[in-house]
Scaffold this active site. Structure first.
Site, PDB file in Angstrom:
ATOM      1  N   LYS A 275     -35.402  11.029   9.814  1.00 37.92           N
ATOM      2  CA  LYS A 275     -34.783  10.065  10.426  1.00 37.92           C
ATOM      3  C   LYS A 275     -34.780   9.395  11.391  1.00 37.92           C
ATOM      4  CE  LYS A 275     -33.820  11.079  15.369  1.00 37.92           C
ATOM      5  NZ  LYS A 275     -31.758  10.648  15.759  1.00 37.92           N
TER       6      LYS A 275
ATOM      7  N   HIS B 283     -38.942  14.931  15.008  1.00 41.88           N
ATOM      8  CA  HIS B 283     -37.536  15.044  14.455  1.00 41.88           C
ATOM      9  C   HIS B 283     -37.617  15.018  12.988  1.00 41.88           C
ATOM     10  CE1 HIS B 283     -34.570  14.061  17.506  1.00 41.88           C
ATOM     11  NE2 HIS B 283     -33.789  15.193  16.879  1.00 41.88           N
TER      12      HIS B 283
END
Ligand code: NAD
Length: 242
Positions: free
Chosen positions: A154, A150
């Site tokens: 995140k 990600h």
């Protein structure tokens, strides 16, 4: 044949997901009619593109609807669950970070209304979940690794989706290990790898656009009316009409 559009209440309408839901629902007026858009704070405009807007405090007075789609925050979760139960309406919720008590309330609601709560509404991930469980069943003794990538903003790791896929692998008998990569602007990639002696299977899902979650939630919402009360997974509804 004339079709009556599904009446939707969008809860969390001013957020990133809420805005995507409003935009995508408007592309299919023959199937979907947003009758209420609910935001945390008082809306700047009462009607936007023909859709009535309400503040969360006005939720009890919302017009009749068939299904509520909730992508809000945990503090907005209890009232929308209660309203759906009171109205006998379906509920589709992707709100993350809900507490164990809120999860219990969801289970109780499932006794009276059809609902779906999922940490990931991508239809591709729902299919991946099925494939992972099947692979784990068939590949006893193979190593199983879940690798998720990600963007650097995140915070949680492993991702909720990685844990969901790992749970599918466990149901199939595997014991998954997890690895997380944080790099650049990656929206979301999940690799589930089964490794045996001299061979390896890689099952991968790559998200390139956040609309996939809104599209999946709208698809799921269309599957709920007419179903018995209960808690459904996205993958339970995949065979419904598109
Ligand atoms: P956001 O912060 O952009 O939007 C939040 C929305 O909730 C806003 O409209 C805000 O007005 C509303 N809100 C805040 N407090 C409220 C209250 N008390 N009552 C009613 N509404 C309230 O967030 P976002 O990126 O749109 O994400 C929303 C939620 O969906 C988050 O929990 C996020 O983690 C989750 N999410 C889930 C998936 C999935 O596939 N399950 C995908 C993306 C995001």
């Amino acid at each position: 044949m004339n079709q009556t559009p599904l009446r939707l209440l969008i809860h969390g309408a001013s957020g990133r997901m809420g805005q995507a839901l409003l935009r995508l629902a408007a592309e299919h007026p023959e199937q979907l009619q947003v009758v209420a858009a609910v935001t945390g704070r008082a809306p700047a405009q009462r009607v936007v593109d023909g859709v009535p807007h309400f503040a969360a405090s006005e939720l009890p007075g919302a017009p009749p609807f068939d299904v509520a789609i909730d992508f809000s925050l945990p503090e907005g979760f209890d009232p929308i669950v209660a309203l759906c139960v009171e109205r006998g309406a379906g509920l589709v919720s992707g709100t993350t970070g809900i507490s164990p008590v809120q999860r219990d309330a969801l289970d109780a609601a499932a006794a009276t209304i059809p609902l779906v709560w999922a940490s990931n509404f991508s239809l591709g991930v729902a299919v991946l979940d099925e494939l992972v469980e099947r692979a784990a069943q068939a590949l006893a003794g193979w190593d199983c690794d879940v690798v998720e990538s990600h963007h650097t903003k995140k915070k949680d790791a492993p991702s909720g989706t990685a844990l969901t896929l790992g749970a599918a692998a466990e149901r199939g008998g595997a014991q998954p290990h997890y690895a997380s990569l944080r790099a650049g602007d990656i929206i979301g990639e999940h690799l589930v790898q089964f490794t045996g002696q001299g061979e390896r299977i890689e099952l991968v899902h790559r998200a390139t656009n956040r609309d996939i979650f809104a599209r999946g939630a709208l698809f799921v919402a269309r599957q709920l009316p007419g179903r018995p009360a209960g808690s459904y997974r996205v993958r339970d509804l995949l065979d419904g009409p598109r």
